[in-house]
Design a protein around this motif. Structure first.
Motif, PDB file in Angstrom:
ATOM      1  N   GLU A 189       2.028 -15.286  -9.925  1.00 58.91           N
ATOM      2  CA  GLU A 189       0.706 -15.518  -9.347  1.00 58.91           C
ATOM      3  C   GLU A 189       0.391 -14.497  -8.276  1.00 58.91           C
ATOM      4  OE1 GLU A 189      -1.882 -19.028  -7.055  1.00 58.91           O
ATOM      5  OE2 GLU A 189       0.237 -19.322  -7.535  1.00 58.91           O
ATOM      6  N   HIS A 190      -0.792 -13.883  -8.392  1.00 63.30           N
ATOM      7  CA  HIS A 190      -1.336 -13.026  -7.344  1.00 63.30           C
ATOM      8  C   HIS A 190      -2.370 -13.810  -6.550  1.00 63.30           C
ATOM      9  CE1 HIS A 190       0.363  -9.061  -8.229  1.00 63.30           C
ATOM     10  NE2 HIS A 190       0.280  -9.372  -9.516  1.00 63.30           N
ATOM     11  N   ASP A 191      -2.613 -13.373  -5.325  1.00 61.14           N
ATOM     12  CA  ASP A 191      -3.617 -14.018  -4.489  1.00 61.14           C
ATOM     13  C   ASP A 191      -5.040 -13.652  -4.892  1.00 61.14           C
ATOM     14  OD1 ASP A 191      -1.615 -15.224  -3.016  1.00 61.14           O
ATOM     15  OD2 ASP A 191      -1.503 -13.570  -1.578  1.00 61.14           O
ATOM     16  N   ALA A 192      -5.202 -12.543  -5.567  1.00 62.11           N
ATOM     17  CA  ALA A 192      -6.528 -12.071  -5.981  1.00 62.11           C
ATOM     18  C   ALA A 192      -6.506 -11.734  -7.471  1.00 62.11           C
ATOM     19  CB  ALA A 192      -6.947 -10.854  -5.154  1.00 62.11           C
ATOM     20  N   ARG A 193      -7.667 -11.352  -7.976  1.00 65.56           N
ATOM     21  CA  ARG A 193      -7.793 -11.005  -9.386  1.00 65.56           C
ATOM     22  C   ARG A 193      -6.926  -9.800  -9.733  1.00 65.56           C
ATOM     23  NH1 ARG A 193     -10.784  -7.331 -12.318  1.00 65.56           N
ATOM     24  NH2 ARG A 193     -11.384  -7.991 -14.435  1.00 65.56           N
ATOM     25  N   ILE A 194      -6.324  -9.820 -10.919  1.00 63.49           N
ATOM     26  CA  ILE A 194      -5.517  -8.705 -11.393  1.00 63.49           C
ATOM     27  C   ILE A 194      -6.457  -7.635 -11.946  1.00 63.49           C
ATOM     28  CG2 ILE A 194      -3.775  -7.993 -13.068  1.00 63.49           C
ATOM     29  CD1 ILE A 194      -2.569 -10.778 -12.854  1.00 63.49           C
ATOM     30  N   THR A 208       1.699  -4.881 -12.546  1.00 60.60           N
ATOM     31  CA  THR A 208       0.372  -5.436 -12.295  1.00 60.60           C
ATOM     32  C   THR A 208      -0.175  -4.862 -10.999  1.00 60.60           C
ATOM     33  OG1 THR A 208       1.241  -7.343 -11.058  1.00 60.60           O
ATOM     34  CG2 THR A 208       0.989  -7.592 -13.452  1.00 60.60           C
ATOM     35  N   ALA A 209      -1.513  -4.807 -10.923  1.00 59.42           N
ATOM     36  CA  ALA A 209      -2.191  -4.352  -9.711  1.00 59.42           C
ATOM     37  C   ALA A 209      -3.216  -5.391  -9.319  1.00 59.42           C
ATOM     38  CB  ALA A 209      -2.861  -3.000  -9.928  1.00 59.42           C
ATOM     39  N   SER A 210      -3.113  -5.875  -8.075  1.00 57.03           N
ATOM     40  CA  SER A 210      -4.036  -6.864  -7.548  1.00 57.03           C
ATOM     41  C   SER A 210      -4.324  -6.528  -6.095  1.00 57.03           C
ATOM     42  CB  SER A 210      -3.452  -8.271  -7.665  1.00 57.03           C
ATOM     43  OG  SER A 210      -4.313  -9.228  -7.090  1.00 57.03           O
ATOM     44  N   VAL A 233      -1.070   0.285  -1.850  1.00 61.24           N
ATOM     45  CA  VAL A 233      -1.925   1.456  -2.044  1.00 61.24           C
ATOM     46  C   VAL A 233      -3.164   1.316  -1.170  1.00 61.24           C
ATOM     47  CG1 VAL A 233      -1.091   1.898  -4.379  1.00 61.24           C
ATOM     48  CG2 VAL A 233      -3.042   0.377  -4.036  1.00 61.24           C
ATOM     49  N   GLN A 234      -3.921   2.408  -1.043  1.00 60.81           N
ATOM     50  CA  GLN A 234      -5.034   2.438  -0.104  1.00 60.81           C
ATOM     51  C   GLN A 234      -6.337   1.928  -0.705  1.00 60.81           C
ATOM     52  OE1 GLN A 234      -5.373   6.355   1.608  1.00 60.81           O
ATOM     53  NE2 GLN A 234      -3.172   6.555   1.942  1.00 60.81           N
ATOM     54  N   LYS A 235      -6.469   1.979  -2.037  1.00 60.68           N
ATOM     55  CA  LYS A 235      -7.700   1.560  -2.692  1.00 60.68           C
ATOM     56  C   LYS A 235      -7.368   0.669  -3.881  1.00 60.68           C
ATOM     57  CE  LYS A 235     -10.118   5.849  -1.445  1.00 60.68           C
ATOM     58  NZ  LYS A 235     -10.904   7.014  -1.952  1.00 60.68           N
ATOM     59  N   LEU A 236      -8.404   0.061  -4.449  1.00 58.86           N
ATOM     60  CA  LEU A 236      -8.215  -0.794  -5.617  1.00 58.86           C
ATOM     61  C   LEU A 236      -7.832   0.052  -6.826  1.00 58.86           C
ATOM     62  CD1 LEU A 236     -11.238  -3.251  -5.252  1.00 58.86           C
ATOM     63  CD2 LEU A 236      -8.885  -3.566  -4.489  1.00 58.86           C
ATOM     64  N   VAL A 237      -6.845  -0.420  -7.565  1.00 59.59           N
ATOM     65  CA  VAL A 237      -6.320   0.329  -8.707  1.00 59.59           C
ATOM     66  C   VAL A 237      -7.277   0.202  -9.888  1.00 59.59           C
ATOM     67  CG1 VAL A 237      -4.439   0.457 -10.385  1.00 59.59           C
ATOM     68  CG2 VAL A 237      -3.932   0.122  -7.959  1.00 59.59           C
ATOM     69  N   ASP A 238      -7.535   1.329 -10.541  1.00 60.16           N
ATOM     70  CA  ASP A 238      -8.379   1.359 -11.736  1.00 60.16           C
ATOM     71  C   ASP A 238      -7.562   1.411 -13.017  1.00 60.16           C
ATOM     72  OD1 ASP A 238     -10.870   1.521 -10.235  1.00 60.16           O
ATOM     73  OD2 ASP A 238     -10.247   3.559  -9.730  1.00 60.16           O
ATOM     74  N   TYR A 239      -6.523   2.252 -13.044  1.00 63.18           N
ATOM     75  CA  TYR A 239      -5.698   2.433 -14.241  1.00 63.18           C
ATOM     76  C   TYR A 239      -4.232   2.385 -13.836  1.00 63.18           C
ATOM     77  CZ  TYR A 239     -10.133   4.243 -15.998  1.00 63.18           C
ATOM     78  OH  TYR A 239     -11.462   4.393 -16.330  1.00 63.18           O
ATOM     79  N   LEU A 240      -3.407   1.846 -14.760  1.00 61.82           N
ATOM     80  CA  LEU A 240      -1.987   1.670 -14.482  1.00 61.82           C
ATOM     81  C   LEU A 240      -1.209   1.860 -15.778  1.00 61.82           C
ATOM     82  CD1 LEU A 240       0.253   0.820 -12.439  1.00 61.82           C
ATOM     83  CD2 LEU A 240      -0.205  -1.556 -13.107  1.00 61.82           C
ATOM     84  N   GLU A 241      -0.196   2.721 -15.750  1.00 62.06           N
ATOM     85  CA  GLU A 241       0.637   2.980 -16.925  1.00 62.06           C
ATOM     86  C   GLU A 241       2.097   3.070 -16.494  1.00 62.06           C
ATOM     87  OE1 GLU A 241      -0.179   3.091 -20.047  1.00 62.06           O
ATOM     88  OE2 GLU A 241      -2.371   3.142 -19.924  1.00 62.06           O
ATOM     89  N   ILE A 242       3.002   2.575 -17.364  1.00 66.35           N
ATOM     90  CA  ILE A 242       4.436   2.668 -17.132  1.00 66.35           C
ATOM     91  C   ILE A 242       4.976   3.885 -17.878  1.00 66.35           C
ATOM     92  CG2 ILE A 242       6.675   1.560 -17.503  1.00 66.35           C
ATOM     93  CD1 ILE A 242       5.331  -1.103 -17.112  1.00 66.35           C
ATOM     94  N   VAL A 243       5.744   4.706 -17.200  1.00 61.09           N
ATOM     95  CA  VAL A 243       6.310   5.913 -17.791  1.00 61.09           C
ATOM     96  C   VAL A 243       7.466   5.518 -18.709  1.00 61.09           C
ATOM     97  CG1 VAL A 243       7.390   8.140 -17.308  1.00 61.09           C
ATOM     98  CG2 VAL A 243       5.645   7.225 -15.761  1.00 61.09           C
ATOM     99  N   PRO A 244       7.489   5.988 -19.964  1.00 56.19           N
ATOM    100  CA  PRO A 244       8.576   5.608 -20.873  1.00 56.19           C
ATOM    101  C   PRO A 244       9.860   6.370 -20.574  1.00 56.19           C
ATOM    102  CG  PRO A 244       7.050   7.106 -21.964  1.00 56.19           C
ATOM    103  CD  PRO A 244       6.454   6.796 -20.621  1.00 56.19           C
ATOM    104  N   ASP A 245      10.971   5.772 -21.014  1.00 53.58           N
ATOM    105  CA  ASP A 245      12.289   6.424 -20.999  1.00 53.58           C
ATOM    106  C   ASP A 245      12.703   6.886 -19.609  1.00 53.58           C
ATOM    107  OD1 ASP A 245      12.282   6.095 -23.788  1.00 53.58           O
ATOM    108  OD2 ASP A 245      11.304   8.042 -24.084  1.00 53.58           O
TER     109      ASP A 245
END
Length: 483
Positions: A189-194, A208-210, A233-245
């Motif tokens: 659970e996050h306190d705000a919207r994901i 996840t970014a919230s 982070v300093q601002k709201l996250v727009d895009y998020l990707e996990i680096v493979p391998d």
């Protein structure tokens, strides 16, 4: 044979095999016509097994699995030619995956033919497009049953070979293990919207970014899920990707306005790129690179570009393109080596050559802008804001065929024999719920599964005829170990 005649000398058989291993299939065929001895060498199982592995045929097989690897190679080549012909001629079958009544499609994701979809009703549904004759199961969310219809919307869904993940509008996150059942194995659970959700395609890592926090989750050695890393982070996250391998410690890349962060589990958040007033418009990552679109603003207009960064050196490698429109999508991970494909609001699909930093090809594709794109060694599949899915042969600069639906294409994924597309509506309000569902399902989004391998087709039809039975409206379903 102990000695092999090799022009004017005699060579041991093993040494002759070592020489022949540098030949391709055409040269081996020519050498087999020289003499009986050379024919035996040119048809050695080791050589044809190596060719199968080099061209990606049966990569998980051992040399002892088949008795004639030359025949196996010929069959794989014939199957590859058949699939390419079916793609070009639009020969195959398509199924429309079942709608949920009184719900609007919110997000869709797929992995290796397995599709997950989230709806405004809070339902999450999964299909396996490789399997026939099963009912597509719902993944339970464990919300209170005494509040029907009060479940929050599904914001994001992600899936890989073993896990399914869904984020909800109220900040909750559910994780399911597809091998054990339909109930969540972990709930966070996050306190705000994901605002963004990412799932590793190789292992059990979720990011996840919230609000201004990015959290990485993964199971420990005992199988219990825990927070592997947390970043501010300093601002709201727009895009998020996990680096493979990346091995033991997960690594992610996040964009927040005009900032791009490199997030390593054993380190603090590092700024990978920052230019004031130039927001990031799209993101994709590979094992050692990150590519993202940058919108140019201000008095000095340089044109919108795609920047390619090295994740190891943390520096910019390439600045690609000079477009008037915003880059809306980029695909680095699935593209052939040294190539990358992107989509733009200026209606064009571009192939970028990473060796020369130039545009190898530019196609005028979609009237309202490109929303999704993917390429392989000979074709491009693109989706547009107007709902059009187009297939291109980029070697001949020719459009092969297209299919249109009502809503923007938000997801597409293909492999050698199948294609998954999803048209997700802008609006998340169900219209005319008192009227017949089948007459108004076009307002609720569509998910299509295309199959081009003839031997995989239970019923053969020409695209885009729907193959789903009328009573269930589901052509595919998931075969999982549910109790």
């Amino acid at each position: 044979m102990d000695d092999v005649p090799f022009f004017d000398i005699q060579l041991p058989y093993e040494l002759a095999i070592n020489i022949f291993q540098y030949l391709d299939r055409k040269d081996l065929g020519r050498c087999a016509q020289v003499s009986k001895t050379w024919k035996v060498i040119a048809e050695d199982e080791v050589l044809w097994y190596r060719l199968c592995q080099q061209e990606g045929h049966l990569p998980a097989s051992n040399i002892s699995d088949y008795s004639c690897w030359k025949l196996i190679f010929q069959e794989c080549r014939a199957k590859e030619h058949m699939l390419r012909t079916n793609w070009k001629n639009r020969k195959g079958a398509v199924s429309e995956l079942e709608h949920i009544p009184d719900a609007v499609l919110c997000d869709v994701h797929s992995h290796d033919g397995v599709v997950i979809a989230g709806y405004t009703s809070g339902d999450v549904r999964v299909w396996d497009t490789r399997t026939w004759g099963y009912t597509a199961p719902f993944l339970e969310s464990e919300y209170e049953e005494d509040e029907p219809g009060m479940q929050p919307y599904v914001s994001f869904v992600r899936i890989n070979s073993s896990l399914a993940v869904a984020a909800y509008e109220d900040g909750f996150l559910n994780i399911w293990d597809l091998r054990t059942g339909k109930y969540p194995i972990h709930r966070f659970e996050h306190d705000a919207r994901i605002q963004a959700l990412a799932l590793s395609q190789e292992d059990a890592t979720v990011a996840t970014a919230s609000a201004f926090d990015v959290v990485m989750l993964r199971p420990n050695d005992e199988g219990y899920w825990q927070i592997a890393a947390e970043f501010e982070v300093q601002k709201l996250v727009d895009y998020l990707e996990i680096v493979p391998d990346t091995g033991r410690y997960p690594v992610a890349v996040a964009t927040a306005g005009d900032l791009v962060y490199l997030l390593k589990a054993e380190d603090s958040a590092r700024t990978l790129h920052y230019v004031y007033g130039q927001p990031v418009t799209c993101l994709d990552v590979s094992a050692n690179q990150a590519a993202f679109g940058v919108k140019s603003l201000g008095w000095v207009y340089e044109g919108n570009k795609i920047l390619v960064y090295s994740l190891e050196a943390e520096r910019c490698l390439s600045k690609l393109g000079n477009a008037l429109g915003d880059f809306t999508c980029v695909n680095l991970r699935d593209s052939p080596p040294n190539l990358m494909v992107s989509g733009n609001m200026d209606r064009r699909v571009r192939i970028h050559d990473l060796r020369t930093d130039k545009i190898a090809l530019s196609l005028s594709a979609h009237q309202l802008g490109v929303s999704a794109v993917q390429m392989d060694d000979w074709k491009i599949v693109s989706g547009g804001e107007e709902g059009l899915v187009s297939v291109w042969d980029y070697r001949t600069n020719q459009k092969l065929w297209e299919v249109h639906s009502r809503h923007p294409v938000r997801h597409l994924s293909f492999n050698s024999h199948s294609l998954i597309t999803a048209n997700v509506p802008y609006e998340r309000v169900v219209r005319n719920t008192d009227l017949d569902f089948t007459a108004h399902r076009r307002h609720r989004g569509l998910v299509h599964a295309y199959e081009f391998a003839v031997e995989r087709l239970a019923l053969q039809s020409t695209l885009p005829v729907c193959r789903a039975p009328e009573d269930t409206a589901a052509g595919y379903a998931l075969a999982l170990a549910f109790p």
